[in-house]
Design a protein around this motif. Structure first.
Motif, PDB file in Angstrom:
ATOM      1  N   TYR A  11       4.298  20.813  17.399  1.00  0.00           N
ATOM      2  CA  TYR A  11       4.768  22.193  17.264  1.00  0.00           C
ATOM      3  C   TYR A  11       3.653  23.187  17.551  1.00  0.00           C
ATOM      4  CZ  TYR A  11       9.010  20.374  15.216  1.00  0.00           C
ATOM      5  OH  TYR A  11      10.191  19.708  15.030  1.00  0.00           O
ATOM      6  N   ARG A  52      -2.452  15.804   6.243  1.00  0.00           N
ATOM      7  CA  ARG A  52      -2.696  14.840   7.325  1.00  0.00           C
ATOM      8  C   ARG A  52      -1.496  14.716   8.256  1.00  0.00           C
ATOM      9  NH1 ARG A  52      -4.840   9.558   4.447  1.00  0.00           N
ATOM     10  NH2 ARG A  52      -3.102  10.083   3.090  1.00  0.00           N
ATOM     11  N   SER A  53      -0.311  14.770   7.676  1.00  0.00           N
ATOM     12  CA  SER A  53       0.868  14.618   8.535  1.00  0.00           C
ATOM     13  C   SER A  53       1.062  15.866   9.393  1.00  0.00           C
ATOM     14  CB  SER A  53       2.119  14.349   7.698  1.00  0.00           C
ATOM     15  OG  SER A  53       2.324  15.385   6.770  1.00  0.00           O
ATOM     16  N   LYS A  56      -1.260  16.237  12.379  1.00  0.00           N
ATOM     17  CA  LYS A  56      -0.917  15.423  13.546  1.00  0.00           C
ATOM     18  C   LYS A  56       0.257  15.987  14.324  1.00  0.00           C
ATOM     19  CE  LYS A  56      -2.699  10.895  12.509  1.00  0.00           C
ATOM     20  NZ  LYS A  56      -2.400   9.469  12.659  1.00  0.00           N
ATOM     21  N   ALA A 127       7.552  20.796  20.928  1.00  0.00           N
ATOM     22  CA  ALA A 127       8.729  21.385  20.280  1.00  0.00           C
ATOM     23  C   ALA A 127       8.745  22.893  20.536  1.00  0.00           C
ATOM     24  CB  ALA A 127       8.670  21.099  18.785  1.00  0.00           C
ATOM     25  N   PRO A 128       9.877  23.530  20.315  1.00  0.00           N
ATOM     26  CA  PRO A 128       9.923  24.988  20.453  1.00  0.00           C
ATOM     27  C   PRO A 128       8.888  25.655  19.552  1.00  0.00           C
ATOM     28  CG  PRO A 128      12.133  24.104  20.252  1.00  0.00           C
ATOM     29  CD  PRO A 128      11.192  22.968  19.985  1.00  0.00           C
ATOM     30  N   ARG A 166      11.235  30.061  17.972  1.00  0.00           N
ATOM     31  CA  ARG A 166      11.814  30.627  16.753  1.00  0.00           C
ATOM     32  C   ARG A 166      10.827  31.669  16.234  1.00  0.00           C
ATOM     33  NH1 ARG A 166      14.856  26.816  19.196  1.00  0.00           N
ATOM     34  NH2 ARG A 166      15.950  25.419  17.765  1.00  0.00           N
ATOM     35  N   ARG A 216       4.175  27.527   3.735  1.00  0.00           N
ATOM     36  CA  ARG A 216       5.292  26.676   3.325  1.00  0.00           C
ATOM     37  C   ARG A 216       6.302  26.536   4.464  1.00  0.00           C
ATOM     38  NH1 ARG A 216       7.198  24.592  -1.383  1.00  0.00           N
ATOM     39  NH2 ARG A 216       9.450  24.557  -1.646  1.00  0.00           N
ATOM     40  N   LYS A 219       5.142  24.004   7.074  1.00  0.00           N
ATOM     41  CA  LYS A 219       5.313  22.621   6.612  1.00  0.00           C
ATOM     42  C   LYS A 219       6.775  22.200   6.647  1.00  0.00           C
ATOM     43  CE  LYS A 219       1.159  22.520   3.741  1.00  0.00           C
ATOM     44  NZ  LYS A 219       0.612  22.577   2.378  1.00  0.00           N
ATOM     45  N   LEU A 220       7.635  23.071   6.144  1.00  0.00           N
ATOM     46  CA  LEU A 220       9.062  22.729   6.104  1.00  0.00           C
ATOM     47  C   LEU A 220       9.660  22.694   7.509  1.00  0.00           C
ATOM     48  CD1 LEU A 220      10.205  24.871   3.029  1.00  0.00           C
ATOM     49  CD2 LEU A 220      10.052  22.379   3.144  1.00  0.00           C
ATOM     50  N   GLN A 223       8.824  19.622   9.609  1.00  0.00           N
ATOM     51  CA  GLN A 223       9.597  18.458   9.189  1.00  0.00           C
ATOM     52  C   GLN A 223      11.066  18.597   9.569  1.00  0.00           C
ATOM     53  OE1 GLN A 223       9.266  16.403   5.214  1.00  0.00           O
ATOM     54  NE2 GLN A 223      11.302  17.274   5.120  1.00  0.00           N
ATOM     55  N   ALA A 224      11.602  19.802   9.407  1.00  0.00           N
ATOM     56  CA  ALA A 224      13.034  19.985   9.654  1.00  0.00           C
ATOM     57  C   ALA A 224      13.361  20.069  11.139  1.00  0.00           C
ATOM     58  CB  ALA A 224      13.525  21.248   8.952  1.00  0.00           C
ATOM     59  N   GLY A 225      12.374  20.401  11.958  1.00  0.00           N
ATOM     60  CA  GLY A 225      12.657  20.578  13.379  1.00  0.00           C
ATOM     61  C   GLY A 225      13.343  21.897  13.669  1.00  0.00           C
ATOM     62  N   GLU A 226      13.273  22.802  12.748  1.00  0.00           N
ATOM     63  CA  GLU A 226      13.951  24.103  12.863  1.00  0.00           C
ATOM     64  C   GLU A 226      13.208  25.058  11.952  1.00  0.00           C
ATOM     65  OE1 GLU A 226      15.777  26.776  14.122  1.00  0.00           O
ATOM     66  OE2 GLU A 226      17.049  25.099  14.697  1.00  0.00           O
ATOM     67  N   VAL A 228      12.339  27.107   9.060  1.00  0.00           N
ATOM     68  CA  VAL A 228      12.812  27.240   7.682  1.00  0.00           C
ATOM     69  C   VAL A 228      11.846  28.189   6.993  1.00  0.00           C
ATOM     70  CG1 VAL A 228      13.318  26.040   5.534  1.00  0.00           C
ATOM     71  CG2 VAL A 228      13.607  24.845   7.709  1.00  0.00           C
TER      72      VAL A 228
END
Lengths: 240, 384
Positions: A11, A52-53, A56, A127-128, A166, A216, A219-220, A223-226, A228
């Motif tokens: 992203y 860490r996640s 990446k 990703a977008p 977005r 926040r 991070k969200l 993970q969500a791919g959108e 948030v």
């Protein structure tokens, strides 16, 4: 059967910060919003890098805008050291310049991210972009207000295919609700991700809540791919 | 019957009731051997499609693999104009390390007995990892059918855990004694909507109920649209607001596995990026697979209640896997370390705790919830 590789989405994150004169205005002796953001954005990046996640899966760039757009931090992987320059003082709020500048950056940044994944056992998919647009005023440059038909075409290129960015528009005291709503994106049929400070919300506290929500949200969203994003403390969502 | 186990700070409490276990875990400290060496890729002799897939027209139609896999073995060349896929890095020898069990008294015969799969089980990843396991299959008949052995886990993702938010995956299975058919389901709640975890649980519960309670005259393979429309309507009815608006959504993949004397017939319906894969003779083949869209949007329930459907025969020794994208997204047909690792580790069905270990593989990138429901198609009725 064609060979299929697993994908890892990365992203690009852009933080766009208004550095116009009003951002340096300090009501009742409190710290000005720009000073607070200048201090908090590096902390935000450091905090994001600590995950860490997320490190990446996300790259970040910081762009200031006032009389012109200024690249404070080129698109950088969160796994690498991130250097953010201090912005030059601006006077006006040139939306055309910053949106045109952002549109020009997105393609090269995406190619740099893709190239970083070459030779891995997976395919890097860009990703977008997630864009956080922080402002406290209406579009104003060369001593006149910029009409929506001047800056909206750049915004539309950024949020339309194939970029499909977005945008969350975050307005401090003095921002224009209609402009924030026009810049922001939202879920189809849902509300726009546009927020404006409630009366009385100023200074460090507001900047802190904005930075906290952006962290926040990143991070969200990754993970969500959108995108948030929640409503920052001291702000309300702009409807319509 | 319940029992409590304390396992060196990894497992806090395991509550076992009739083969269904909910496991509270403190972090994911169980590790999988890294760099597992995969076997050379071979054609899947034991995998054949019975009917062409039926796909409704739509803009997000995925690119899917054809039914006749090419042999991509060691000497495969890149097609002209296309880059060759990355060559897998050399890997250390396979280390088939099993999770070491804490044994108080060795079971009779030296092996733990596989429990019978419950008639129906639904588990989520809301605030903890969950798993279940067990065998199923028809008891009698002139030609005893293959036994099926199920391993399933739903693990709350590292991101949810670090942010204190609710995991949104759900899994389930049901054995239909009357039809001698196993039904499996995996749902992945969309993280962009707050009630997606609840919606995923609802989708699994409804899917399994509708599969086992459908009228006799309706074949599973022909009822995909009806099944998914009923699930979507149920979601809106039970979780929607007055305007039938739902602040949650999920992907959903549902499979029917009918064991036979020579393997199993498998039918998969799916909406969105939860996936179904078959593993046979060391090679993974996608069955339901909706990757590769222009952006990140995935089809979801209840918005897109028209599934893609595929029907396959699987030979004895095959594995059918359903997974959320947090797990199955790390699989591919060639270079993925997870695909190669599991192809090796799952040549024989793993113990249930090993399976949880495998689903919880160590890789920081994959921080979303991970769900996997896998079925080992037995070699015969005695392979329970």
């Amino acid at each position: 059967m064609t060979t299929m590789l697993s994908e890892r989405k990365t992203y690009p994150i852009y933080i766009l910060l208004d550095v116009s004169a009003s951002m340096r205005h300090s009501p009742s002796g409190r710290r000005a919003p720009l000073a607070a953001f200048n201090e908090m954005i590096p902390d935000l990046v450091m905090s994001l890098s600590d995950s860490r996640s997320l490190a990446k899966a996300a790259w970040i760039s910081v762009i200031a805008f006032g009389d012109e757009a200024e690249l404070l931090c080129p698109m950088t992987a969160l796994t690498d050291p991130v250097h953010i320059r201090s912005p030059r003082d601006g006077r006006q709020t040139d939306y055309v310049a910053v949106l045109r500048f952002l549109h020009g950056r997105i393609g090269p940044d995406a190619r740099a991210i893709e190239a970083s994944g070459t030779g891995q056992s997976y395919r890097t998919k860009v990703a977008p972009p997630l864009v956080f647009f922080i402002t406290d005023g209406a579009p104003y440059a060369r001593d006149r207000y910029q009409r929506p038909d001047e800056w909206m075409p750049y915004r539309d290129r950024i949020v339309g295919a194939p970029v499909s960015a977005r945008i969350a528009a975050i307005g401090l005291t003095g921002a224009h609700p209609g402009t924030l709503s026009a810049i922001a994106t939202g879920r189809p049929g849902g509300r726009q991700n546009a927020f404006i400070a409630t009366s009385g919300a100023t200074g460090d506290g507001l900047a802190g809540s904005v930075i906290s929500v952006i962290e926040r949200s990143i991070k969200l969203s990754v993970q969500a791919g959108e995108m948030v994003i929640e409503v920052p403390d001291g702000m309300r969502r702009v409807d319509g | 019957m319940g029992e409590q186990l304390l396992m060196l700070g990894v497992i806090v409490v395991a509550l076992t009731v009739a083969g269904v276990t909910v496991l509270a875990m403190r972090g994911r400290t169980i590790t999988m051997p890294r760099g597992v060496l995969g076997r050379p890729l071979q054609a899947m002799h034991g995998w054949r499609e019975r009917h062409p897939d039926r796909r409704p027209p739509g803009p997000s139609r995925p690119e899917q693999e054809g039914p006749a896999p090419r042999r991509p073995g060691r000497g495969a060349r890149a097609e002209r104009g296309r880059p060759a896929p990355p060559r897998p890095a050399p890997s250390p020898p396979v280390e088939e390390a099993a999770v070491r069990r804490f044994v108080i008294e060795a079971p009779r015969g030296g092996q733990e007995q596989e429990p019978r799969l419950p008639a129906k089980v639904v588990a989520g990843s809301g605030w903890h990892g969950s798993f279940f396991h067990g065998w199923c299959g028809a008891a009698g008949g002139a030609r005893p059918n293959s036994h099926l052995v199920v391993r399933a886990a739903a693990l709350r993702g590292a991101t949810h855990a670090s942010m204190g938010t609710e995991g949104q995956d759900a899994i389930g299975a049901a054995w239909d004694e009357a039809r001698s058919a196993l039904y499996l389901a995996v749902a992945d709640g969309l993280g962009s909507l707050p009630r997606s975890g609840r919606v995923a649980i609802e989708a699994i519960t409804a899917a399994l109920h509708l599969c086992v309670s459908r009228p006799d005259g309706i074949a599973f393979a022909q009822s995909g649209d009806r099944l998914f429309e009923a699930i979507a309507a149920g979601m809106l009815r039970s979780l929607g607001d007055r305007a039938d608006q739902l602040d949650g959504a999920c992907t959903l993949v549902v499979a029917e596995v009918v064991p036979r004397f020579d393997g199993a017939q498998v039918t998969v319906h799916g909406v969105g990026d939860s996936e179904a894969w078959a593993l046979y003779d060391g090679q993974w083949t996608p069955i339901h697979h909706e990757r590769g869209g222009a952006d990140n949007a995935t089809r979801d329930m209840p918005t897109h209640a028209r599934p893609y459907t595929r029907i396959f025969d699987l030979s004895p020794g095959s594995v059918l896997l359903l997974g959320s994208d947090g797990f199955a997204g790390a699989l591919d047909t060639s270079a993925s370390p997870l695909a190669r690792g599991l192809a090796s580790l799952w040549r024989r069905r793993p113990g249930w705790l090993d399976f949880v270990n495998h689903v919880g593989f160590v890789d920081d990138y994959w921080a979303d919830d991970r769900s996997a429901v896998a079925v080992w198609i037995g070699e015969g009725a005695s392979d329970g």
